[in-house]
Design an enzyme around this catalytic site. Structure first.
Site, PDB file in Angstrom:
ATOM      1  N   ASP A  64       1.117  -1.365  -0.090  1.00 29.99           N
ATOM      2  CA  ASP A  64       0.397   0.324   0.052  1.00 29.99           C
ATOM      3  C   ASP A  64       0.573   1.461  -0.353  1.00 29.99           C
ATOM      4  OD1 ASP A  64      -2.036   1.186  -0.301  1.00 29.99           O
ATOM      5  OD2 ASP A  64      -1.901   1.710   2.338  1.00 29.99           O
ATOM      6  N   TYR A  67       2.690   1.800  -3.766  1.00 28.52           N
ATOM      7  CA  TYR A  67       0.702   1.863  -4.577  1.00 28.52           C
ATOM      8  C   TYR A  67       0.658   3.860  -4.184  1.00 28.52           C
ATOM      9  CZ  TYR A  67      -3.677   2.271  -5.511  1.00 28.52           C
ATOM     10  OH  TYR A  67      -5.495   2.487  -6.659  1.00 28.52           O
ATOM     11  N   LYS A 145      -5.410   5.485  10.747  1.00 29.71           N
ATOM     12  CA  LYS A 145      -5.632   4.713   9.532  1.00 29.71           C
ATOM     13  C   LYS A 145      -5.744   3.536   9.771  1.00 29.71           C
ATOM     14  CE  LYS A 145      -5.914   5.857   5.174  1.00 29.71           C
ATOM     15  NZ  LYS A 145      -5.883   4.371   4.968  1.00 29.71           N
ATOM     16  N   GLU A 192     -14.074  -0.925   9.704  1.00 35.71           N
ATOM     17  CA  GLU A 192     -12.811  -1.677   8.717  1.00 35.71           C
ATOM     18  C   GLU A 192     -13.363  -3.327   9.731  1.00 35.71           C
ATOM     19  OE1 GLU A 192      -9.847  -0.857   6.940  1.00 35.71           O
ATOM     20  OE2 GLU A 192     -10.637   1.363   6.635  1.00 35.71           O
ATOM     21  N   LYS A 304      -0.102  10.250   5.335  1.00 39.05           N
ATOM     22  CA  LYS A 304       0.670   8.888   5.151  1.00 39.05           C
ATOM     23  C   LYS A 304       2.083   9.750   5.377  1.00 39.05           C
ATOM     24  CE  LYS A 304      -1.790   5.151   3.375  1.00 39.05           C
ATOM     25  NZ  LYS A 304      -2.578   4.958   2.219  1.00 39.05           N
ATOM     26  N   CYS A 392      17.729 -25.146  16.445  1.00 35.93           N
ATOM     27  CA  CYS A 392      17.975 -23.736  17.589  1.00 35.93           C
ATOM     28  C   CYS A 392      18.883 -22.919  17.563  1.00 35.93           C
ATOM     29  CB  CYS A 392      16.783 -24.366  18.692  1.00 35.93           C
ATOM     30  SG  CYS A 392      16.567 -22.347  20.001  1.00 35.93           S
TER      31      CYS A 392
END
Length: 657
Positions: A64, A67, A145, A192, A304, A392
């Site tokens: 996003d 974009y 947001k 949302e 943003k 590990c």
């Protein structure tokens, strides 16, 4: 970089009505940075339509951030009046019929700099003066947001945003068990569909590439994956109404003066994916006067942070073991400057991605960072031999695969798991410093491997381990302070790191039971408490048995705990014993404020009426059906005025300053 589209991505593109051949789409998406700036507005629009379609379908071709900050910005530069930029970006659900939305849902104008925010505020001030609004009443509300799936809940149906005017009916999501966040009530408007970041990382990241896959599955007509159904049952997947979001509110001057501070606080205020903050004017007259364009409200803006992108060489991939035993791959990178910080490492999604994408020594990756966001490896440009550990790194036990994740099965004697548990304990207590990862690691190397053992150490013991005299004395003093400084009992319980038993869940349990009694609670006892489903209750019950011995040893050291339950009953508070639900619009304070005040007066707060509810406090715009339903259950229904009169009569009148 060559982009290869999958069949599911191509299906999403075609279903969105984008008529393009696969080879053409791949060529557009593979355009390098130089070619991008030379692209025509038509090509940029096609790229954006492809990206939007795949993103909404849960199979994104780009982030996003990329974009917004690269492709949208470039189209705005070349063709600011382009139709794609002036319309609401569609959120289609392809198997659903289109229906008219009960209320128009718009996109939000975006800003990427403090200068753009200043210009937006200037527009608010100008409009306020035009309607003679006193500027002391020009207040701004800031909320996170959410990066989820936009929808609208009118209490009867749940709709997608669609094109802002018409969406799709996805009420089936509630039929699958989806709940409102914090067990809130239906009919809360726009919001949302989101999933908790911590839950996704812990339980789903090995099976789904991103949260968008999960959200798309919830609203789809197709049979839901059992793992996603479990996330719904555990209330990790919820519908989050915008009206319920944590917020900051204040005068526009304070907003500008404290913008960075507010941004940091709100951005990190929820355990969900956030890709910015929303700022909006709160004065209704001003909002009506400013109105909206076809795409967005003029009185609202989203801030943003521009994404910085770089091609980086991987030096090596090293594993890190978490306190749950999961091995996280960390890529050590050639140091690179992004968003004002030098980045030398980035977490890879999981070892399944390392294997499939070819992340290893010498690989070239695309790194993305947007402001406060942790840097992410966006894609692999040049593959290398994947580096997959066989043991590990902490205890050298042979690791096992579970889906796309690698786990260390040595849950009892793995230092990393135990070390991280101890670090988690002191971090959650939050009343002392000094016991960070490096100190705990040093203690482990000397054979001190439990919380109780640490508390048994004196200054001489610390010095023998290798700490200096002054440091040793400070550590002992810190341990003493952690026991003498008052802390909430729910914080102490949460510090032991029982799966699904975070601070919120611990507080809910201890509002009903004494901390010394929690190990005798059955699964059914936990289910009786609002907010606990059978799956989470079972997990918590099993986890409590695992930590019982250590808990009782540490608890026996005498911590100064403030009891969530006894603090209510011992003071004979006026609302003790009541379970109260607030509904409707309140006049004397925002609903969260009234809930908090009632809680201080001894009440348990519910989000919906159940058999345990004793009082329903009603504000404005409450349906008669809801009131009648509460009365049928024997719940006392009070108006806001009646409730406040009751509080006043008890000489405990709440204030809402």
């Amino acid at each position: 970089m060559d982009i290869k589209l999958t069949e599911s991505q191509m299906a999403a593109i075609r279903n969105a009505g984008v008529d393009i051949e696969k080879s053409r789409a791949q060529a557009l998406l593979s355009t390098d940075e130089v070619g991008l700036w030379a692209s025509s507005p038509e090509d940029l629009t096609l790229i954006l339509k492809i990206a939007n379609a795949t993103y909404r379908a849960g199979v994104p071709v780009m982030t996003d951030a990329k974009y917004d900050s690269i492709y949208v910005r470039e189209l705005e530069r070349q063709d600011p009046s382009n139709e794609f930029l002036t319309a609401v970006e569609p959120e289609p659900v392809f198997e659903s019929k289109t229906v008219e939305l009960p209320k128009r849902m718009l996109s939000t104008e975006k800003a990427y700099s403090a200068e753009e925010i200043q210009r937006w505020v200037n527009r608010l001030v100008k409009a306020a003066k035009e309607i003679d609004l006193d500027l002391t009443d020009l207040n701004i509300r800031i909320t996170p947001k959410l990066d989820g799936y936009a929808a609208y809940d009118d209490g009867k149906k749940l709709y997608t945003r669609g094109d802002g005017f018409k969406g799709q009916d996805i009420t089936r999501a509630f039929k699958k068990g989806l709940k409102i966040v914090d067990d809130g009530e239906r009919g809360s408007g726009a919001g949302e569909i989101v999933i908790k970041k911590s839950y996704f990382d812990e339980n789903l990241s090995g099976y789904f590439e991103n949260a968008r896959n999960v959200q798309a599955s919830i609203i789809s007509e197709k049979k839901i994956d059992p793992k996603i159904q479990k996330a719904i049952d555990d209330k990790a997947c919820v519908f989050y109404p915008f009206s319920s979001l944590p917020s900051w509110q204040g005068n526009y001057k304070e907003f500008l003066e404290k913008f960075s501070e507010i941004l940091d606080s709100i951005w990190n205020s929820v355990d969900y994916e956030v890709d910015g903050v929303i700022a909006e004017a709160t004065n209704e007259a001003l909002k009506q006067y400013m109105g909206s364009t076809r795409k967005s409200h003029r009185w609202q803006i989203a801030y943003k942070v521009n994404a910085d992108i770089a091609k980086v060489v991987v030096k090596e991939v090293i594993p890190q073991t978490s306190r749950t035993g999961k091995l996280t791959p960390v890529a050590i990178l050639e140091p690179t400057k992004l968003s004002g910080a030098t980045i030398s490492r980035a977490t890879v999604h999981h070892y399944g991605m390392v294997k499939a994408k070819g992340v290893g020594r010498g690989a070239v990756v695309e790194l993305v960072r947007s402001g406060l966001v942790i840097p992410k490896i966006e894609s692999v440009i040049e593959k290398a031999k994947p580096e997959i550990p066989e043991e590990c790194p902490s205890c050298h036990s042979h690791v096992v695969w579970d889906g796309d994740n690698l786990f260390c099965p040595n849950t009892t004697n793995c230092p990393a798991q135990a070390e991280n548990t101890i670090v988690h304990f002191f971090k959650t207590l939050g009343n002392v410093d000094g016991f960070g990862p490096k100190v705990v690691e040093k203690l482990f190397e000397s054979g001190v491997s439990s919380i109780y053992e640490i508390y048994r150490l004196n200054s001489e013991d610390f010095q023998k381990i290798g700490f200096g005299k002054k440091t040793s004395e400070n550590l002992v003093n810190q341990l003493l302070a952690s026991r003498t400084i008052e802390i909430q009992d729910w914080r102490f319980l949460a510090a032991f790191g029982v799966p699904r038993l975070g601070e919120g869940s611990s507080e809910r349990i201890l509002e009903h039971h004494q901390i010394k009694d929690v190990f005798g609670l059955s699964v059914n006892d936990l289910i009786e408490i609002d907010g606990f489903a059978e799956i989470s209750a079972t997990t918590i019950s099993e986890g409590l048995q695992n930590i019982e011995k250590e808990f009782k040893l540490v608890y026996g050291l005498g911590f100064n705990l403030k009891s969530s339950r006894t603090s209510k009953s011992s003071e004979n508070l006026p609302l003790d014993g009541h379970s109260i639900v607030f509904t409707g619009s309140m006049e004397h304070g925002a609903r969260p404020e009234m809930e908090q005040e009632a809680k201080k007066l001894g009440a348990n707060i519910g989000k919906s009426v159940t058999s345990k509810t004793t009082v329903l406090v009603t504000g404005k715009n409450v349906g008669e059906k809801k009131i009648a339903s509460a009365s049928e259950k024997g719940v006392r229904v009070m108006s806001e005025a009646e409730y406040l009169a009751m509080i006043k009569a008890s000489d405990s009148n709440p204030s809402y300053d």
